[in-house]
Design a protein around this motif. Structure first.
Motif, PDB file in Angstrom:
ATOM      1  N   ASN A 440      20.484 -60.333  89.771  1.00  0.00           N
ATOM      2  CA  ASN A 440      19.780 -60.993  90.884  1.00  0.00           C
ATOM      3  C   ASN A 440      18.413 -60.340  91.069  1.00  0.00           C
ATOM      4  OD1 ASN A 440      22.347 -62.486  92.210  1.00  0.00           O
ATOM      5  ND2 ASN A 440      22.903 -60.383  91.711  1.00  0.00           N
ATOM      6  N   PRO A 441      17.455 -60.597  90.186  1.00  0.00           N
ATOM      7  CA  PRO A 441      16.189 -59.841  90.198  1.00  0.00           C
ATOM      8  C   PRO A 441      15.319 -60.040  91.421  1.00  0.00           C
ATOM      9  CG  PRO A 441      16.113 -61.637  88.594  1.00  0.00           C
ATOM     10  CD  PRO A 441      17.523 -61.542  89.055  1.00  0.00           C
ATOM     11  N   THR A 442      15.579 -61.048  92.242  1.00  0.00           N
ATOM     12  CA  THR A 442      14.735 -61.276  93.414  1.00  0.00           C
ATOM     13  C   THR A 442      15.258 -60.594  94.674  1.00  0.00           C
ATOM     14  OG1 THR A 442      15.888 -63.330  94.012  1.00  0.00           O
ATOM     15  CG2 THR A 442      14.018 -63.512  92.491  1.00  0.00           C
ATOM     16  N   LEU A 443      16.387 -59.892  94.581  1.00  0.00           N
ATOM     17  CA  LEU A 443      16.933 -59.239  95.770  1.00  0.00           C
ATOM     18  C   LEU A 443      16.041 -58.092  96.221  1.00  0.00           C
ATOM     19  CD1 LEU A 443      20.787 -58.997  95.083  1.00  0.00           C
ATOM     20  CD2 LEU A 443      19.533 -60.750  96.358  1.00  0.00           C
ATOM     21  N   THR A 444      15.920 -57.933  97.526  1.00  0.00           N
ATOM     22  CA  THR A 444      15.183 -56.810  98.100  1.00  0.00           C
ATOM     23  C   THR A 444      16.085 -55.572  98.111  1.00  0.00           C
ATOM     24  OG1 THR A 444      15.936 -57.218 100.355  1.00  0.00           O
ATOM     25  CG2 THR A 444      13.959 -58.420  99.599  1.00  0.00           C
ATOM     26  N   PRO A 445      15.516 -54.378  98.307  1.00  0.00           N
ATOM     27  CA  PRO A 445      16.363 -53.182  98.375  1.00  0.00           C
ATOM     28  C   PRO A 445      17.445 -53.253  99.440  1.00  0.00           C
ATOM     29  CG  PRO A 445      14.075 -52.550  98.090  1.00  0.00           C
ATOM     30  CD  PRO A 445      14.077 -54.031  98.322  1.00  0.00           C
ATOM     31  N   MET A 446      17.125 -53.815 100.595  1.00  0.00           N
ATOM     32  CA  MET A 446      18.136 -53.886 101.654  1.00  0.00           C
ATOM     33  C   MET A 446      19.233 -54.894 101.309  1.00  0.00           C
ATOM     34  SD  MET A 446      16.978 -51.499 103.347  1.00  0.00           S
ATOM     35  CE  MET A 446      18.054 -51.451 104.767  1.00  0.00           C
ATOM     36  N   GLN A 447      18.890 -55.935 100.567  1.00  0.00           N
ATOM     37  CA  GLN A 447      19.919 -56.862 100.109  1.00  0.00           C
ATOM     38  C   GLN A 447      20.836 -56.208  99.087  1.00  0.00           C
ATOM     39  OE1 GLN A 447      17.171 -60.022  98.930  1.00  0.00           O
ATOM     40  NE2 GLN A 447      18.084 -61.393 100.447  1.00  0.00           N
ATOM     41  N   VAL A 448      20.259 -55.383  98.214  1.00  0.00           N
ATOM     42  CA  VAL A 448      21.090 -54.648  97.260  1.00  0.00           C
ATOM     43  C   VAL A 448      22.020 -53.699  98.006  1.00  0.00           C
ATOM     44  CG1 VAL A 448      21.070 -52.970  95.373  1.00  0.00           C
ATOM     45  CG2 VAL A 448      19.412 -54.840  95.390  1.00  0.00           C
ATOM     46  N   ARG A 449      21.484 -53.018  99.012  1.00  0.00           N
ATOM     47  CA  ARG A 449      22.336 -52.134  99.810  1.00  0.00           C
ATOM     48  C   ARG A 449      23.468 -52.913 100.464  1.00  0.00           C
ATOM     49  NH1 ARG A 449      20.715 -49.582 105.568  1.00  0.00           N
ATOM     50  NH2 ARG A 449      21.197 -51.747 106.076  1.00  0.00           N
ATOM     51  N   ASP A 450      23.159 -54.076 101.017  1.00  0.00           N
ATOM     52  CA  ASP A 450      24.194 -54.892 101.655  1.00  0.00           C
ATOM     53  C   ASP A 450      25.246 -55.335 100.648  1.00  0.00           C
ATOM     54  OD1 ASP A 450      22.911 -54.614 104.061  1.00  0.00           O
ATOM     55  OD2 ASP A 450      22.000 -56.616 104.041  1.00  0.00           O
ATOM     56  N   ALA A 451      24.793 -55.716  99.456  1.00  0.00           N
ATOM     57  CA  ALA A 451      25.737 -56.151  98.425  1.00  0.00           C
ATOM     58  C   ALA A 451      26.678 -55.018  98.035  1.00  0.00           C
ATOM     59  CB  ALA A 451      24.974 -56.663  97.208  1.00  0.00           C
ATOM     60  N   LEU A 452      26.151 -53.796  97.919  1.00  0.00           N
ATOM     61  CA  LEU A 452      26.973 -52.645  97.547  1.00  0.00           C
ATOM     62  C   LEU A 452      27.933 -52.259  98.672  1.00  0.00           C
ATOM     63  CD1 LEU A 452      24.280 -50.382  95.821  1.00  0.00           C
ATOM     64  CD2 LEU A 452      26.015 -51.777  94.694  1.00  0.00           C
ATOM     65  N   ARG A 453      27.426 -52.207  99.887  1.00  0.00           N
ATOM     66  CA  ARG A 453      28.264 -51.752 101.002  1.00  0.00           C
ATOM     67  C   ARG A 453      29.328 -52.783 101.379  1.00  0.00           C
ATOM     68  NH1 ARG A 453      24.567 -48.753 105.560  1.00  0.00           N
ATOM     69  NH2 ARG A 453      24.346 -50.901 106.296  1.00  0.00           N
ATOM     70  N   ASN A 454      28.916 -54.034 101.492  1.00  0.00           N
ATOM     71  CA  ASN A 454      29.819 -55.042 102.050  1.00  0.00           C
ATOM     72  C   ASN A 454      30.887 -55.517 101.080  1.00  0.00           C
ATOM     73  OD1 ASN A 454      28.349 -54.857 104.398  1.00  0.00           O
ATOM     74  ND2 ASN A 454      27.073 -56.643 103.956  1.00  0.00           N
ATOM     75  N   THR A 455      30.811 -55.094  99.821  1.00  0.00           N
ATOM     76  CA  THR A 455      31.867 -55.420  98.861  1.00  0.00           C
ATOM     77  C   THR A 455      32.665 -54.186  98.460  1.00  0.00           C
ATOM     78  OG1 THR A 455      30.311 -55.160  97.005  1.00  0.00           O
ATOM     79  CG2 THR A 455      30.574 -57.372  97.921  1.00  0.00           C
ATOM     80  N   ALA A 456      32.398 -53.039  99.097  1.00  0.00           N
ATOM     81  CA  ALA A 456      33.091 -51.798  98.761  1.00  0.00           C
ATOM     82  C   ALA A 456      34.478 -51.758  99.415  1.00  0.00           C
ATOM     83  CB  ALA A 456      32.247 -50.595  99.190  1.00  0.00           C
ATOM     84  N   SER A 457      35.271 -50.758  99.031  1.00  0.00           N
ATOM     85  CA  SER A 457      36.705 -50.745  99.377  1.00  0.00           C
ATOM     86  C   SER A 457      36.989 -50.505 100.846  1.00  0.00           C
ATOM     87  CB  SER A 457      37.409 -49.670  98.544  1.00  0.00           C
ATOM     88  OG  SER A 457      36.883 -48.378  98.852  1.00  0.00           O
ATOM     89  N   ASN A 458      36.066 -49.930 101.592  1.00  0.00           N
ATOM     90  CA  ASN A 458      36.303 -49.604 102.998  1.00  0.00           C
ATOM     91  C   ASN A 458      35.360 -50.360 103.921  1.00  0.00           C
ATOM     92  OD1 ASN A 458      37.849 -47.992 104.853  1.00  0.00           O
ATOM     93  ND2 ASN A 458      36.055 -46.699 105.172  1.00  0.00           N
ATOM     94  N   ALA A 459      34.861 -51.509 103.455  1.00  0.00           N
ATOM     95  CA  ALA A 459      33.848 -52.258 104.208  1.00  0.00           C
ATOM     96  C   ALA A 459      34.338 -52.697 105.585  1.00  0.00           C
ATOM     97  CB  ALA A 459      33.401 -53.473 103.403  1.00  0.00           C
ATOM     98  N   ALA A 460      35.631 -52.871 105.743  1.00  0.00           N
ATOM     99  CA  ALA A 460      36.160 -53.342 107.025  1.00  0.00           C
ATOM    100  C   ALA A 460      36.119 -52.263 108.097  1.00  0.00           C
ATOM    101  CB  ALA A 460      37.599 -53.837 106.849  1.00  0.00           C
ATOM    102  N   ALA A 461      36.087 -50.994 107.702  1.00  0.00           N
ATOM    103  CA  ALA A 461      36.110 -49.909 108.689  1.00  0.00           C
ATOM    104  C   ALA A 461      35.341 -48.701 108.177  1.00  0.00           C
ATOM    105  CB  ALA A 461      37.554 -49.531 109.019  1.00  0.00           C
ATOM    106  N   PRO A 462      34.018 -48.776 108.073  1.00  0.00           N
ATOM    107  CA  PRO A 462      33.232 -47.649 107.552  1.00  0.00           C
ATOM    108  C   PRO A 462      33.394 -46.410 108.424  1.00  0.00           C
ATOM    109  CG  PRO A 462      31.884 -49.640 107.798  1.00  0.00           C
ATOM    110  CD  PRO A 462      33.178 -49.921 108.452  1.00  0.00           C
TER     111      PRO A 462
END
Length: 673
Positions: A440-462
């Motif tokens: 996804n070459p057009t993603l901004t840094p904050m979008q990349v961060r969101d993609a990494l965090r919100n699909t991680a194993s503990n996203a429901a309760a950080p």
């Protein structure tokens, strides 16, 4: 007269007192404390900030660009439409200001455009002098930071056997660390980090001759400790084993042994830490490296050196400084994100504390992705630092394997070993960030961060120990819904026309497509617009053609897909290097004059028959050089008139294409003996 004298004297004394008071305000309390704690002749490493950059009007005119075209292209993702992709922080520091400092004997170490400052070595007397300079704003110590703790293996090496016939690559002993974060599944899709540039900042890279780096594309290297291009071990300060290991973790490639998540990315290597002794690390090295890597065009920063406060007598940051706004290295990291760079940093190896964070800067940055460490079972490694930041933000952000990670050996070109620490969870996670950007070459840094965090194993309760959890590469690359699925593209250039055909298997809120072409992969031009199908589950085929006469040897094409909300992404680029001529042409022979032979060339626009005959200037046919079928492209044949006398000859070519077109052309050449 006497009264006037006392009035003038009083004004002079008052003015001097005010000047001294204003000058003294240019030294921060930390600077004053460092001066007071040392002898008068001590040379201090300080930041000297300037009030402005002088006359910057010249930089706002014409075609001035402070960074590379690649950096400018990346910045457009985070720049408002119609505005320049750079600001005053990117403009150079005023050279006259620097010269004035050097004339006073101050030794400049690094120049920072972002902070409009220099780091420099200065004595107390020199610092006293610069307070009188009107362009000096402030003087403050460069923070001295402690090296992160090096971790012994905290768990037995756990090898997970790779199943046969499931994955494209044989990962060897690195399979477990990649399987935990779903990297092999992404590699199976053909996404291996291509199109992404990663800057790795570490303590040096002493074994780039290792077999796992044989195919790595390293585009730039610099040693910011010794100020030279060598990042390995030499007579300079510092040992580069740590960087060798972290670099192999993110981008090494040796099937059956070790494969990094982003082995197809391009790499920028910066040596930022002196490992020679227990002296503190200096934060200005990292900031200088960040500005340099940005200017080249880095998309991702991976730093496995979490910086924490040093013990007395070295003034530095404490856990209370981890608020995202105090440490200069943190401010610099957040500035990099503002300029479109995804920044990942080790959370630190300081372990757990029940009442305070144990983070290392710049992982406390609100835009920095702090990476903690887990073991093979997915539990937090005991050494992994914890949050939260002083201002209450959850840290770390994400987790990856940091215990017993397979890495390249630092003593052998073919050896492998294991190592532990958030130093190794960070490059694994940074490699996943590169995969997300590659897909996804057009993603901004904050979008990349969101993609990494919100699909991680503990996203429901950080929480402050695991953050959002273990990163999931496969889910992260598809976190942002793509308006168009299953697209493929073909391109050709025939008879002066650029022809494109692409297809989609489904579309969602698709506004349309904008084909673009380039002759150098830097400057792209729009070729037109093709309306999309909106939302459909039906496969669609699109065709586009444009007249594009060019003499270029290559054309690069891509298609910009635009959704109804204005967001866009690009299909992969296609390079057309077999460009077909628009019309027949008999080219001038070379060399000319010639002896003993010369080469004849002709542009062939379509399949057909070509006849080339050689004549004397009196019209007599001397020989038939060629007569036969030719394919589209460029034809060539050598003319060696060994039995002919010297003189002027005419080459006459007759071409008849399959379309019925018939063309005749003549050129003159001189044969010398």
């Amino acid at each position: 007269m006497k009264n006037r004298f006392w009035i003038v004297l009083s004004v002079i004394l008052l003015t001097s007192a005010l000047a001294a008071q204003q000058g003294s305000e240019k030294l921060t309390p930390g600077m004053k404390a460092r001066i007071a704690d040392n002898s008068p002749g001590t040379s201090h490493l300080v930041w000297i900030y300037f009030t402005d950059k002088g006359d910057i009007s010249v930089f706002k005119q014409g075609d001035y660009t402070p960074v590379s075209p690649k950096s400018l292209e990346r910045r457009k993702k985070v720049t408002a439409p119609g505005t320049l992709p750079y600001d005053e922080s990117d403009l150079p520091v005023n050279s006259l200001y620097i010269s004035r400092l050097e004339q006073s004997g101050i030794q400049i170490k690094h120049i920072s455009r972002w902070f409009n400052a220099v780091s420099a070595y200065a004595t107390a007397a020199q610092l006293q002098y610069i307070q009188s300079l009107p362009f000096v704003k402030l003087a403050d110590p460069v923070a001295l930071l402690k090296k992160p703790a090096r971790i012994q293996e905290d768990e037995p090496v756990s090898l997970l056997k790779q199943p046969d016939g499931v994955y494209v690559f044989n990962y060897g002993n690195s399979f477990a660390q990649l399987n935990q974060i779903k990297v092999p599944e992404v590699h199976n899709l053909g996404i291996t980090g291509q199109g992404v540039t990663i800057a790795v900042m570490d303590a040096g890279f002493n074994r780039l001759s290792h077999e796992s780096f044989n195919t790595m594309n390293i585009i730039a290297k610099w040693d910011f400790v010794n100020n030279d291009p060598g990042v390995g071990d030499s007579t300079d300060m510092g040992y580069g084993g740590h960087g060798t290991q972290t670099l192999s973790t993110i981008g090494g490639f040796k099937e059956g042994q070790l494969i990094g998540p982003a082995f197809s990315s391009a790499y920028i290597l910066a040596k930022t830490e002196n490992t020679d002794s227990e002296t503190p690390i200096e934060e200005d090295n990292w900031i200088a490296a960040a500005e340099w890597a940005d200017s080249i065009g880095a998309d991702v920063f991976s730093t496995s050196l979490g910086y924490i406060g040093f013990d007395a007598p070295y003034p530095s940051y404490t856990w209370q400084s981890m608020d995202g706004n105090t440490a200069r290295i943190t401010i610099g990291a957040d500035l990099a994100v503002k300029k479109g760079i995804v920044v990942l940093n080790s959370a630190g190896n300081e372990g757990f504390h029940s009442t305070q964070n144990t983070l290392g800067a710049p992982s406390d940055g609100d835009s920095v992705i702090a990476v903690g460490a887990v073991g093979s079972t997915g539990n937090r490694s005991s050494f992994s630092s914890v949050g939260n930041t002083v201002d209450g933000r959850t840290k770390p952000d994400i987790m990856a394997r940091g215990s017993s990670v397979t890495v390249a050996s630092t003593s052998s070109n073919t050896g492998y070993t294991t190592s532990s620490g958030t130093s190794f969870s960070c490059p694994l996670a940074a490699g996943v960030a590169a995969l997300v950007l590659s897909a996804n070459p057009t993603l901004t840094p904050m979008q990349v961060r969101d993609a990494l965090r919100n699909t991680a194993s503990n996203a429901a309760a950080p929480n402050r120990e695991m953050g959002w959890g273990i990163v999931n590469a496969l889910s992260a690359i598809s976190y942002f819904v793509t308006p168009v699925e299953g697209w493929s593209m073909r391109a050709s250039y025939i008879s002066g026309r650029l022809n494109l055909e692409w297809q989609t298997t489904s579309e969602s809120n698709n506004y349309g497509f904008e084909p673009e072409y380039s002759f150098d992969r830097l400057n792209w031009q729009s070729a037109g617009f093709v309306e999309g199908a909106g939302t459909t589950m039906q496969a669609r085929v699109y065709n586009f053609s444009i007249l594009l006469n060019t003499t270029a040897s290559k054309i690069f094409v891509r298609i910009k897909q635009i959704d109804l909300g204005g967001s866009f992404r690009y299909m992969n680029e296609i390079e057309i290097d077999n460009i077909l001529p628009a019309e027949f042409a008999l080219l001038q022979n070379y060399p000319n004059p010639f002896n003993p032979s010369t080469r004849m060339k002709a542009d062939i626009p379509e399949a057909g028959n070509l006849n080339i005959e050689i004549y004397t200037v009196t019209g007599e046919r001397a020989m038939v050089l060629f007569n036969g079928a030719v394919a589209p492209g460029q034809f060539s044949a050598d003319f060696t008139p060994a039995d002919l006398p010297a003189g002027i000859y005419l080459a006459r070519a007759v071409f008849q294409g399959v379309s019925g077109q018939k063309v005749s052309q003549t050129t003159k050449m001189t044969y010398l003996k």
